[in-house]
Design a protein around this motif. Structure first.
Motif, short mmCIF file in Angstrom:
data_model
loop_
_atom_site.label_atom_id
_atom_site.label_comp_id
_atom_site.label_asym_id
_atom_site.label_seq_id
_atom_site.Cartn_x
_atom_site.Cartn_y
_atom_site.Cartn_z
N ASN A 1 58.19 68.75 60.83
CA ASN A 1 59.31 67.98 60.29
C ASN A 1 59.10 67.65 58.81
N ILE A 2 57.86 67.43 58.40
CA ILE A 2 57.58 67.21 56.98
C ILE A 2 57.90 68.48 56.20
N LEU A 3 57.53 69.63 56.76
CA LEU A 3 57.83 70.90 56.09
C LEU A 3 59.35 71.11 55.99
N LYS A 4 60.06 70.80 57.07
CA LYS A 4 61.52 70.92 57.03
C LYS A 4 62.11 70.01 55.95
N TYR A 5 61.64 68.78 55.90
CA TYR A 5 62.12 67.83 54.90
C TYR A 5 61.90 68.38 53.49
N TYR A 6 60.73 68.97 53.27
CA TYR A 6 60.41 69.56 51.97
C TYR A 6 61.38 70.70 51.64
N VAL A 7 61.62 71.56 52.61
CA VAL A 7 62.54 72.69 52.40
C VAL A 7 63.95 72.19 52.12
N TYR A 8 64.39 71.23 52.90
CA TYR A 8 65.74 70.68 52.68
C TYR A 8 65.86 70.09 51.27
N ASP A 9 64.81 69.46 50.79
CA ASP A 9 64.82 68.93 49.43
C ASP A 9 64.94 70.06 48.42
N LYS A 10 64.18 71.12 48.62
CA LYS A 10 64.24 72.27 47.70
C LYS A 10 65.61 72.93 47.72
N GLN A 11 66.28 72.87 48.87
CA GLN A 11 67.61 73.46 49.00
C GLN A 11 68.72 72.46 48.66
N ASN A 12 68.31 71.24 48.28
CA ASN A 12 69.25 70.19 47.91
C ASN A 12 70.21 69.85 49.05
N ASN A 13 69.68 69.83 50.27
CA ASN A 13 70.47 69.52 51.46
C ASN A 13 70.17 68.08 51.87
N PHE B 1 55.97 60.49 53.22
CA PHE B 1 56.57 61.80 52.97
C PHE B 1 58.08 61.76 52.91
N ALA B 2 58.68 60.65 53.26
CA ALA B 2 60.13 60.51 53.26
C ALA B 2 60.61 60.06 51.88
N VAL B 3 60.18 60.77 50.87
CA VAL B 3 60.50 60.42 49.48
C VAL B 3 61.16 61.62 48.80
N THR B 4 61.73 61.34 47.64
CA THR B 4 62.32 62.39 46.83
C THR B 4 61.72 62.30 45.44
N PRO B 5 61.18 63.35 44.88
CA PRO B 5 61.09 64.69 45.47
C PRO B 5 60.11 64.71 46.63
N ALA B 6 60.38 65.61 47.58
CA ALA B 6 59.56 65.71 48.78
C ALA B 6 58.16 66.19 48.43
N LEU B 7 57.21 65.79 49.27
CA LEU B 7 55.81 66.14 49.09
C LEU B 7 55.33 67.02 50.24
N LEU B 8 54.44 67.94 49.92
CA LEU B 8 53.77 68.70 50.97
C LEU B 8 52.47 68.01 51.33
N PRO B 9 52.15 67.95 52.60
CA PRO B 9 50.87 67.36 52.99
C PRO B 9 49.71 68.22 52.52
N GLN B 10 48.65 67.58 52.10
CA GLN B 10 47.44 68.28 51.69
C GLN B 10 46.42 68.10 52.79
N SER B 11 46.39 69.05 53.72
CA SER B 11 45.47 68.92 54.84
C SER B 11 44.90 70.27 55.20
N GLY B 12 44.02 70.25 56.18
CA GLY B 12 43.45 71.48 56.69
C GLY B 12 44.46 72.16 57.59
N LEU B 13 44.03 72.48 58.78
CA LEU B 13 44.92 73.13 59.72
C LEU B 13 45.77 72.10 60.43
N PRO B 14 47.08 72.33 60.54
CA PRO B 14 47.94 71.38 61.23
C PRO B 14 47.49 71.17 62.67
N GLY B 15 47.43 69.93 63.09
CA GLY B 15 47.08 69.62 64.45
C GLY B 15 45.59 69.59 64.74
N SER B 16 44.76 69.96 63.76
CA SER B 16 43.32 69.93 64.00
C SER B 16 42.77 68.58 63.56
N GLN B 17 41.62 68.22 64.09
CA GLN B 17 41.07 66.90 63.76
C GLN B 17 40.32 66.92 62.46
#
Length: 104
Positions: free
Chosen positions: A61-73, A88-104
């Protein structure tokens, strides 16, 4: 992806998707979408994220939010805003800086 080899990541993950007949797991789909985002291919990123049934996938959902921001939707951004952390619910949208999604 972490090495900045986004084209290679896309090729490998698309190959995995073919082997799985298009049924990627949530984490793999998120990684593929992230690679598309880094390549500025936002349509493919969204298409990938929409293929998996992961309504509670915060990372996706964070990735979707980022894409929607880039598409001005802004309409879609507002719809998904409550599903992601406030940081992450900010404008301009931010991408998370993490390792693998869902990993600890």
């Amino acid at each position: 992806i972490q090495l900045g080899r986004y084209e290679l990541a896309v090729a490998e993950l698309e190959d995995l998707s073919k082997q799985l007949e298009g049924k990627l797991h949530v984490g793999s789909a998120d990684n593929l979408a992230l690679a598309y985002i880094y390549l500025d291919d936002y349509d493919k990123a969204l298409k990938t994220l929409e293929k998996v049934d992961a309504k509670d996938d915060v990372y996706g959902n964070i990735l979707k939010y980022y894409v929607y921001d880039k598409q001005n939707n802004r309409k879609k951004m507002d719809e998904i805003k409550s599903k992601i952390p406030e940081a992450f619910a900010v404008t301009p949208a931010l991408l998370p800086q993490s390792g693998l999604p869902g990993s600890q």
